[in-house]
Design an enzyme around this catalytic site. Structure first.
Site, mmCIF file in Angstrom:
data_model
loop_
_atom_site.group_PDB
_atom_site.id
_atom_site.type_symbol
_atom_site.label_atom_id
_atom_site.label_comp_id
_atom_site.label_asym_id
_atom_site.label_seq_id
_atom_site.Cartn_x
_atom_site.Cartn_y
_atom_site.Cartn_z
ATOM 1 N N ALA A 18 0.796 -1.224 0.000
ATOM 2 C CA ALA A 18 0.000 0.000 0.000
ATOM 3 C C ALA A 18 0.827 1.273 0.000
ATOM 4 C CB ALA A 18 -0.931 -0.006 1.212
ATOM 5 N N SER A 20 2.484 2.651 -2.576
ATOM 6 C CA SER A 20 2.501 3.396 -3.841
ATOM 7 C C SER A 20 1.495 2.781 -4.798
ATOM 8 C CB SER A 20 3.904 3.355 -4.477
ATOM 9 O OG SER A 20 4.261 2.025 -4.828
ATOM 10 N N TYR A 171 6.500 -14.304 -13.835
ATOM 11 C CA TYR A 171 5.402 -13.382 -13.520
ATOM 12 C C TYR A 171 4.063 -13.959 -13.983
ATOM 13 C CZ TYR A 171 2.492 -9.227 -13.305
ATOM 14 O OH TYR A 171 1.480 -8.345 -13.017
#
Length: 294
Positions: A18, A20, A171
């Site tokens: 939290a 950015s 990813y």
């Protein structure tokens, strides 16, 4: 303000990652909607900045926790601190995540992308589920995935990318894992009042992947940035799924642009989801799963 202006009044929300981007925008918006927000970030200064922004934007105080969620020990510590500080937990937003072009190993000897993007939300969610069922009202687990899940494949023979690592492959696998985890969690929670949904935020202009970007990122991101969503716009789906009254009983879905969509077909593979759950539980040191008490 009435409940229409503060629809999250009386609710407690924990948002990871939290400090950015999407996570920060999500935390600030939910606080403005009346929620008591707790934020988790790995950098103390930036986490304190988020708390100050929440106070400035909403007039609400916020709890803060500092933890590097690539570490299983720190995930457990976050859960302990959150459970000690928060008498109730109505919404968990698993927002933390990242991209690394080269293979990195965590303090636990795990591949960084898999550890942070999948194992951290898997472990944290399991550790706080009992508290979520005890809130007295329906609760929600919102996990930030990505449409990159459509390119993912769970390679059980090389989950940690030890034999064949690619930043993109790692990813994509982790984002498919987010979707498989969400659907499996929803199935396992079907006798409780806790829902589980995944969201795709879209292409958002943040510092995502900046620590170790791929060459194509260095070339394309500056060109694409003018066309990317702002963090506030990127957070819109997370905020909607976390707060919309008409989603109170909706579970096991994938959302994009604030609408339920079909994920990739691999996301609906129940045997793979069950196998991933078992493998994840072993990697993080969880015992046999039991449904939380109501």
């Amino acid at each position: 303000m009435d409940t229409h202006e503060r629809p999250m009044a009386g609710r407690t929300v924990l948002v990871t990652g939290a400090t950015s981007g999407i996570g920060r925008a999500t935390a600030v918006a939910l606080a403005a909607m009346g929620a008591h927000v707790a934020v988790a970030g790995r950098d103390r200064t930036r986490t304190e900045d988020t708390v100050r922004e929440i106070r400035a934007a909403s007039g609400e105080k916020a709890d803060m926790f500092v933890a590097d969620l690539s570490s299983l020990g720190q995930v457990r510590l976050l859960a302990e601190e959150a459970l000690a500080a928060l008498p109730r937990l109505d919404v968990l937003v698993n927002n933390v995540g990242g991209y690394w072009n080269t293979r990195h190993v965590t303090v636990d000897g795990l591949e960084h992308t898999f550890a942070l993007n999948h194992l951290a939300p898997f472990l944290l969610t399991n550790l706080v589920l009992d508290r979520m069922t005890q809130s007295g009202t329906p609760a929600r687990v919102v996990t930030v995935a990505s449409n990159a899940e459509a390119l993912g494949r769970i390679d059980f023979d090389d989950l940690q990318g030890e034999r064949n690592y690619s930043g993109a492959r790692a990813y994509n696998q982790s984002k498919l894992a987010n979707v498989l985890f969400t659907y499996e969690l929803a199935r396992r929670l079907r006798t409780t009042a806790v829902t589980a949904n995944a969201v795709h935020p879209g292409m958002v202009s943040t510092s995502f992947g900046a620590e170790d970007p791929a060459g194509v990122q260095r070339l394309l991101v500056p060109l694409l940035r003018p066309f990317m969503r702002s963090p506030k716009a990127g957070a819109a789906t997370s905020i909607h799924v976390a707060s919309a009254p008409d989603l109170e009983d909706v579970t096991g879905l994938y959302f994009a642009n604030r609408q339920a969509k079909r994920s990739s077909e691999r996301g609906y593979d129940e045997p793979t989801a069950a196998r991933l759950w078992r493998a994840s539980a072993e990697l993080v040191g969880l015992g046999t799963y039991r449904a939380p008490s109501r």
